[in-house]
Design a protein around this motif. Sequence first.
Motif, short mmCIF file in Angstrom:
data_model
loop_
_atom_site.label_atom_id
_atom_site.label_comp_id
_atom_site.label_asym_id
_atom_site.label_seq_id
_atom_site.Cartn_x
_atom_site.Cartn_y
_atom_site.Cartn_z
N ARG A 43 -21.32 11.92 1.51
CA ARG A 43 -20.94 10.50 1.58
C ARG A 43 -19.96 10.27 2.72
NH1 ARG A 43 -21.96 8.36 -3.94
NH2 ARG A 43 -22.05 10.16 -5.33
N ASP A 44 -19.93 9.04 3.20
CA ASP A 44 -18.92 8.62 4.17
C ASP A 44 -17.98 7.64 3.49
OD1 ASP A 44 -19.79 10.09 6.34
OD2 ASP A 44 -21.24 8.56 6.94
N ILE A 45 -16.69 7.89 3.59
CA ILE A 45 -15.66 7.03 3.00
C ILE A 45 -14.78 6.58 4.17
CG2 ILE A 45 -13.73 6.92 1.38
CD1 ILE A 45 -16.42 7.56 -0.02
N VAL A 46 -14.66 5.26 4.36
CA VAL A 46 -13.92 4.77 5.53
C VAL A 46 -12.68 3.99 5.09
CG1 VAL A 46 -14.03 3.41 7.64
CG2 VAL A 46 -16.06 4.65 6.86
N PHE A 47 -11.51 4.46 5.53
CA PHE A 47 -10.25 3.75 5.30
C PHE A 47 -9.99 2.85 6.50
CE2 PHE A 47 -7.68 6.84 2.32
CZ PHE A 47 -8.71 6.79 1.39
N SER A 48 -9.73 1.56 6.23
CA SER A 48 -9.44 0.64 7.33
C SER A 48 -8.42 -0.39 6.87
CB SER A 48 -10.72 -0.07 7.79
OG SER A 48 -11.21 -0.93 6.77
N GLU A 49 -7.90 -1.16 7.81
CA GLU A 49 -6.95 -2.21 7.46
C GLU A 49 -7.02 -3.34 8.47
OE1 GLU A 49 -3.59 0.79 8.03
OE2 GLU A 49 -2.60 -1.02 8.74
N THR A 50 -6.49 -4.49 8.09
CA THR A 50 -6.48 -5.62 9.01
C THR A 50 -5.46 -5.38 10.13
OG1 THR A 50 -4.91 -6.67 7.50
CG2 THR A 50 -7.21 -7.37 7.33
N ALA A 51 -5.64 -6.12 11.23
CA ALA A 51 -4.77 -5.91 12.40
C ALA A 51 -3.30 -6.17 12.05
CB ALA A 51 -5.21 -6.82 13.54
N ASP A 52 -3.05 -7.10 11.13
CA ASP A 52 -1.65 -7.38 10.75
C ASP A 52 -1.11 -6.34 9.77
OD1 ASP A 52 -2.83 -8.02 8.33
OD2 ASP A 52 -2.41 -10.17 8.45
N GLY A 53 -1.97 -5.41 9.35
CA GLY A 53 -1.51 -4.34 8.45
C GLY A 53 -1.14 -4.85 7.06
N ASP A 54 -1.68 -5.98 6.64
CA ASP A 54 -1.33 -6.54 5.33
C ASP A 54 -2.35 -6.19 4.25
OD1 ASP A 54 1.02 -7.68 6.07
OD2 ASP A 54 0.19 -9.68 6.40
N TYR A 86 -10.37 6.85 -6.48
CA TYR A 86 -9.86 7.56 -5.32
C TYR A 86 -9.19 6.52 -4.44
CZ TYR A 86 -14.44 6.11 -3.36
OH TYR A 86 -15.54 5.38 -2.97
N HIS A 87 -8.17 6.93 -3.70
CA HIS A 87 -7.37 5.92 -3.01
C HIS A 87 -6.44 6.54 -1.99
CE1 HIS A 87 -3.71 6.82 -5.50
NE2 HIS A 87 -4.59 7.14 -6.42
N CYS A 88 -5.80 5.68 -1.21
CA CYS A 88 -4.69 6.13 -0.37
C CYS A 88 -3.47 6.23 -1.26
CB CYS A 88 -4.43 5.14 0.76
SG CYS A 88 -3.01 5.63 1.77
N HIS A 89 -2.71 7.35 -1.16
CA HIS A 89 -1.56 7.51 -2.06
C HIS A 89 -0.26 6.97 -1.46
CE1 HIS A 89 0.53 8.87 -5.59
NE2 HIS A 89 -0.59 9.34 -6.09
N ILE A 90 -0.34 6.30 -0.33
CA ILE A 90 0.84 5.58 0.14
C ILE A 90 0.91 4.31 -0.71
CG2 ILE A 90 1.85 4.33 2.08
CD1 ILE A 90 0.46 6.45 3.90
N GLY A 91 1.96 4.17 -1.49
CA GLY A 91 2.03 3.11 -2.50
C GLY A 91 1.72 1.73 -1.93
N GLU A 92 2.27 1.45 -0.77
CA GLU A 92 2.06 0.15 -0.14
C GLU A 92 0.58 -0.12 0.12
OE1 GLU A 92 2.76 -0.04 4.04
OE2 GLU A 92 3.73 -1.98 3.94
N HIS A 93 -0.16 0.90 0.53
CA HIS A 93 -1.57 0.71 0.89
C HIS A 93 -2.43 0.60 -0.36
CE1 HIS A 93 -0.57 3.03 4.88
NE2 HIS A 93 0.19 1.97 4.69
N GLU A 94 -2.14 1.47 -1.32
CA GLU A 94 -2.87 1.46 -2.59
C GLU A 94 -2.71 0.11 -3.29
OE1 GLU A 94 -1.32 4.57 -5.05
OE2 GLU A 94 -2.01 3.67 -6.92
#
Length: 488
Positions: free
Chosen positions: A351-362, A460-468
């Motif tokens: 599988r491919d799992i892609v982590f991404s975020e908006t340009a403002d990082g919100d 499954y998730h990002c473990h940086i609390g802010e991102h999760e």
Amino acid sequence: MRGLSRIAAGISLLVLVSVLSAGGCSDNKKKPDREEFVNPVVIHSRDGVIDEVFDVIFSEHEVNGRSFVSAAYNGTFVPPVLSVKRGDTIHLRVNNSIDQMTNMHYHGMNISPLSPSDDIFIMITPSSSFDYTVNIPEDHPEGMFYYHPHLYGLTEEQIMGGMSGGLLVEGVLEPFPQLEGIKRQIMYLKDVQIQNGEFPPPGGIDPSAPTNFTVNGQTNPVLRIRPGETQFWTLMNIGADLYYDLELEGHKFYEIERDGNRRSRTVEYEELLLPTSSRAGVLVQGGAPGVYTLRAKKFNTGPQGDNYGGATLLTMIVEGDPVLDPVELPIPEAEFPVVGNLCEMPVQRERDIVFSETADGDTFFINGKEFDPSRVDTVVEIGGLERWRVQNTSGELHVFHIHLTDFQVCEINGVPQPFVGSQDTINIPYEGQDPDFEGPGEAIIVIDFRNPIIEGKAVYHCHIGEHEDNGMMAVFQACLPGTCPPEE
Ligand SMILES: [Cu+2]
């Protein structure tokens, strides 16, 4: 990082100066009497059972000479280590006496995700309780796990306020008779931000802001070791957001356990990087008499990310009579029980799992979607291994973690990784971090989905609390062959 961080970054210098002068930044405060290092309280199972009650209450804590109020288990910033053996049962009642929802997750444990076990979809509403029962299988990996709340949108602040503590499955040192009786030091690495004398208000944590680094709630305590003495340290990054890039002056870390898994051999580090939620069990051997520091180095998570200031976490004093017959380090590979190399085994699925975020990082995404607890993103058939390519298209680091099981890291940005065993957390490089690797940063991992105990839903998730808390989480459903729903 979020937009807030950008604004704060502009005035960070100013803030840093004022915090330093207030003694807020860890090691700059001169105290006449340094505290001695203190381990967390350890609660052992009795007759195969731990029976505990955690009251989640707002309580006053003191860190680095400054007090603040936050929600905590039984009123302590340093909750106990729950210590169990394979086959034991944990009965844990969580009483929610705060004005937010909460719940409990048993990080890294290979246990059932069904209620009343490790079901992170449970919400304990204010003024109510939940009785968890966690059965630990007879073949469970031995090592250090931890417990913390997993309530979407509130995880970061509840963890930073103190709600995380160790969960130990005993036995990791058993194959090594030469380590019998050595001193064990458990180190909760947590930071807490105190803004104008208060714990940050909801949404007020800024990972780049100055913070108070602690080890078991202490600021730069003194830990003593004899020349030639070997101690077993468990370094636990159980804070909300930070990476710890650790260095022990004049000494090496000999890692024999990672994320609650015995390594397949000793891994030596001059510098040890622990992404959020990682735990490393390392042997440390006292060198020549003297004073040495354990430091978290300054760390930058990328152009779209955050800057963490460094800090001295503790001071190690080597003193006393030398140990005449020191343990030989590294521990020879032949003494480690054999572990299968998952990267060389056939897999049932890729599988491919892609982590991404908006340009403002919100806002943060996995495969283009924000977390929705009512959606199943990934259906996994129990009984085999899967190879996942976890990519990061953003300009900051993320930390991949999956519940209930472990994985082996096979490649990072195209570079094959040495076989050292399994883990439950891995740092994913950001796009452009490595000039020799084109495209998104990536790690290729093989995840073990063979244990039928994982039947049910988990994440499954990002473990940086802010991102999760802001979207970077997805649901997987593990099902026995013949019972799987169609994938959406
Ligand atoms: Cu992240």
